[in-house]
Design a protein around this motif. Structure first.
Motif, PDB file in Angstrom:
ATOM      1  N   ARG A 162      -1.389  11.277  -1.018  1.00  0.00           N
ATOM      2  CA  ARG A 162      -0.102  11.550  -1.641  1.00  0.00           C
ATOM      3  C   ARG A 162       0.543  12.758  -0.952  1.00  0.00           C
TER       4      ARG A 162
ATOM      5  N   SER B  83      -7.451   2.735   1.102  1.00  0.00           N
ATOM      6  CA  SER B  83      -8.436   1.703   0.771  1.00  0.00           C
ATOM      7  C   SER B  83      -8.377   1.527  -0.737  1.00  0.00           C
ATOM      8  N   PRO B  84      -9.153   0.601  -1.316  1.00  0.00           N
ATOM      9  CA  PRO B  84      -9.154   0.479  -2.783  1.00  0.00           C
ATOM     10  C   PRO B  84      -9.586   1.754  -3.504  1.00  0.00           C
TER      11      PRO B  84
ATOM     12  N   LYS C 261       3.076   7.737  -1.820  1.00  0.00           N
ATOM     13  CA  LYS C 261       1.663   7.405  -2.025  1.00  0.00           C
ATOM     14  C   LYS C 261       1.277   6.307  -1.039  1.00  0.00           C
ATOM     15  N   TYR C 262       0.125   6.474  -0.413  1.00  0.00           N
ATOM     16  CA  TYR C 262      -0.356   5.446   0.508  1.00  0.00           C
ATOM     17  C   TYR C 262      -1.820   5.147   0.227  1.00  0.00           C
ATOM     18  N   ASP C 263      -2.111   3.876  -0.072  1.00  0.00           N
ATOM     19  CA  ASP C 263      -3.478   3.459  -0.348  1.00  0.00           C
ATOM     20  C   ASP C 263      -4.226   3.257   0.966  1.00  0.00           C
TER      21      ASP C 263
ATOM     22  N   TRP D 250      -9.455   5.125  -1.897  1.00  0.00           N
ATOM     23  CA  TRP D 250      -8.847   6.340  -1.362  1.00  0.00           C
ATOM     24  C   TRP D 250      -7.331   6.213  -1.321  1.00  0.00           C
ATOM     25  N   GLN D 251      -6.657   7.323  -1.681  1.00  0.00           N
ATOM     26  CA  GLN D 251      -5.200   7.348  -1.639  1.00  0.00           C
ATOM     27  C   GLN D 251      -4.723   8.709  -1.143  1.00  0.00           C
TER      28      GLN D 251
ATOM     29  N   ALA E  53       0.810  -1.217   0.000  1.00  0.00           N
ATOM     30  CA  ALA E  53       0.000   0.000   0.000  1.00  0.00           C
ATOM     31  C   ALA E  53       0.841   1.264   0.000  1.00  0.00           C
TER      32      ALA E  53
END
Length: 432
Positions: A219, A213-214, A209-211, A216-217, A153
C-alpha cells in the motif's frame, strides 16, 4: 456559552442527524417492532427500500458511538464526562447503477462529534480516554472514488479522505475492542508528529493497493498536509487546503495468512515533506518521518466451540525526535472472542500501552520550570495505560462495552505531577 445552551445545541445536532438517518424508516419501525432485537441495524430495512437501493447500487450506512468515563481515583477531579460520534454515509456502486463493469464506487460520509473530554477535564493525560472525542462539529469526512485499474490486483482510491482509514491500523479491527484512543485506531505519534490524518480529519490524496500474492499486499499513498485545517470548524466543508505545508507519503507492506490460527502483520514507513520547527530550537527541520509495526495473531482456537479464539496483538511506532513531541508508542494485549458459549459475539479484551514523550520536549519543559524558579517533577518519562473491557453484543446492531482504564503517570507529557488515575467507562455503539 452556558452549559444549558451547549446541551440544547447538542440535542439539536443529535436530533437532526438521527432524523436524517431514520426518517424513511419510521413506517418500517412501526410495522415491525417484533424484529427490533434481531435486525442488523437500528432503523431496519425501511420497508424493503434499503435492501432494494442496495441491490440497485446505493448503500446507506450509519453508526453512533457514545462514551462515558468516570474518574474514580487519582487524576485531577472526580467526575464524569460524555462524548459521542455520529457518522452517516452513502456509497454509490457505479457498476450496478450504470451497468458497466468495473466502473468503481463513490463514497460520501459526514460526521458529527459532541461532548467533553475526560482526559482534558478529569485526568490530565495525553492518550484520549474516549477515542471519539475531538473536532466537535459537523463535517465532511469523505468524498472519494475507488476502482480497480488495469488488473484486479491493483486498487486505486482518490479524493478527500482520512489516510488512516486505509493505512496504519489493523484491518481486523481488533484494536477497537478498546475505548482509549491509544489502542483504538492507530499509534497516536503518527498524527501527533506529522501530517498524518486519522478519522475524522480528511485531506486530498490518493491511495494505491497492489496484491503481490494472496497473502502479501503493498500500500502506498500521498496526501496533502494542511495543519491549519485540523480541528478548524470553518474548514468543515472545504475540500481544498487552507495552507499546504507539504505532502505526507506512507508506504506499507501487509501480510495476512489464513488457516487454523490466522494472523495479520503490517510494517510501514511515512515521510512528511513539511518544514517544521525543531523542538527546543529556532531552527527548522526539513521533513519528518516515522515507522511502525502492527501484529494481530490468533494464538489459540477452541477445538470444541466454533468461533472461540484468543488473539494477541502488538504495536510499535517511532516518530522523528527532531520534531515530534510523541517519540514512541508500544502496545500489546489479548482479545478473547466468544468468552462464553451462549455469547458468540461477545469479546473480553486486556491491553497495555506505553507512550514515550520526546526527551527534547522534556528538556524544554524542565528549562522553562527552572527559569520560573519552579521545581520540575520527577517523572518516569512515559504515560502508561492498562485497559480491561467486555464487549456485550446486546443485539446485532447494539454493542455495550463497560471498561476499566488505569492511567500511570498522567502528567508525563505535560510535565505535571499527577496521581495515577482509575477510570470507569461505558462505550455504546449502534449501527443505524
Amino acid at each position: 456559552m452556558s452549559s444549558a445552551v451547549r446541551f440544547s445545541r447538542t440535542k439539536l445536532s443529535i436530533g437532526l442527524l438521527l432524523g436524517l438517518s431514520c426518517s424513511t424508516a419510521l413506517p418500517a419501525l412501526a410495522a415491525s417492532e417484533s424484529d427490533l432485537l434481531s435486525r442488523s441495524t437500528l432503523s431496519g430495512d425501511w420497508g424493503g427500500l434499503r435492501h432494494q437501493l442496495d441491490e440497485d447500487g446505493i448503500r446507506f450506512t450509519g453508526d453512533y458511538s457514545g462514551e462515558t468515563a468516570y474518574n474514580a481515583d487519582g487524576g485531577l477531579h472526580r467526575s464524569a464526562r460524555y462524548s459521542q460520534n455520529i457518522k452517516l454515509g452513502v456509497q454509490f456502486d457505479l457498476s450496478k447503477i450504470y451497468g458497466v463493469d468495473n466502473a468503481g464506487k463513490v463514497q460520501l460520509t459526514i460526521n458529527d462529534r459532541r461532548g467533553n473530554s475526560a482526559s482534558e477535564d478529569l485526568v490530565g493525560n495525553r492518550l484520549p480516554i474516549q477515542e471519539n472525542y475531538g473536532g466537535l462539529y459537523t463535517r465532511l469526512t469523505e468524498l472519494s472514488y475507488e476502482r480497480s485499474l488495469f488488473t484486479p490486483a491493483l486498487n486505486v482510491k482518490l479524493g478527500y479522505m482520512a489516510m488512516g482509514n486505509d493505512l496504519g491500523g489493523l484491518d481486523s479491527g481488533i484494536l477497537c475492542n478498546f475505548m482509549n484512543a491509544g489502542f483504538c485506531g492507530h499509534p497516536l505519534n503518527m498524527s501527533g508528529g506529522s501530517g498524518w490524518t486519522n478519522f475524522p480529519n480528511a485531506r486530498l490524496g490518493v491511495r494505491v493497493k497492489y496484491d503481490l500474492s494472496p497473502s502479501w499486499q503493498l500500500r502506498v499513498a500521498a496526501f496533502n498536509v494542511d495543519p491549519e485545517s485540523n480541528g478548524n470548524s470553518s474548514r468543515a466543508w472545504h475540500l481544498g487546503p487552507k495552507h499546504t505545508t507539504g505532502t505526507v507519503v506512507p508506504i506499507e507492506l501487509v501480510y495476512k495468512h489464513a488457516g487454523e490460527l490466522p494472523g495479520e502483520y503490517k510494517v510501514g514507513y511515512y515521510y512528511d515533506s513539511s518544514d517544521v520547527k525543531r523542538i527546543g530550537s529556532d531552527d527548522e527541520v526539513s521533513g519528518r518521518g516515522g515507522h511502525y509495526l502492527l501484529i494481530d495473531q490468533a494464538v489459540w482456537r477452541s477445538p470444541t466451540s466454533e468461533g472461540r479464539s484468543l488473539h494477541a496483538f502488538g504495536q510499535y511506532s517511532a516518530a522523528s525526535e527532531a520534531a515530534s513531541p510523541f517519540s514512541k508508542w508500544y502496545g500489546t494485549g489479548v482479545v478473547l472472542y466468544k468468552p462464553f458459549e451462549g455469547r458468540p459475539r461477545d469479546t473480553l479484551a486486556l491491553g497495555y500501552g506505553r507512550a514515550v514523550p520526546n526527551p527534547r520536549s522534556r528538556d524544554v519543559q524542565q528549562d522553562a520550570a527552572l527559569d520560573n524558579g519552579a521545581a520540575f517533577p520527577n517523572l518516569d518519562s512515559a504515560e502508561q495505560l492498562i485497559e480491561l473491557g467486555y464487549g456485550y453484543q446486546a443485539t446485532p446492531w447494539l454493542t455495550l462495552r463497560p471498561n476499566l482504564q488505569y492511567i500511570i503517570e498522567p502528567g508525563a507529557f505535560s510535565g505535571q505531577d499527577i496521581d495515577n488515575a482509575l477510570v470507569v467507562g461505558l462505550q455504546v455503539k449502534a449501527a443505524l
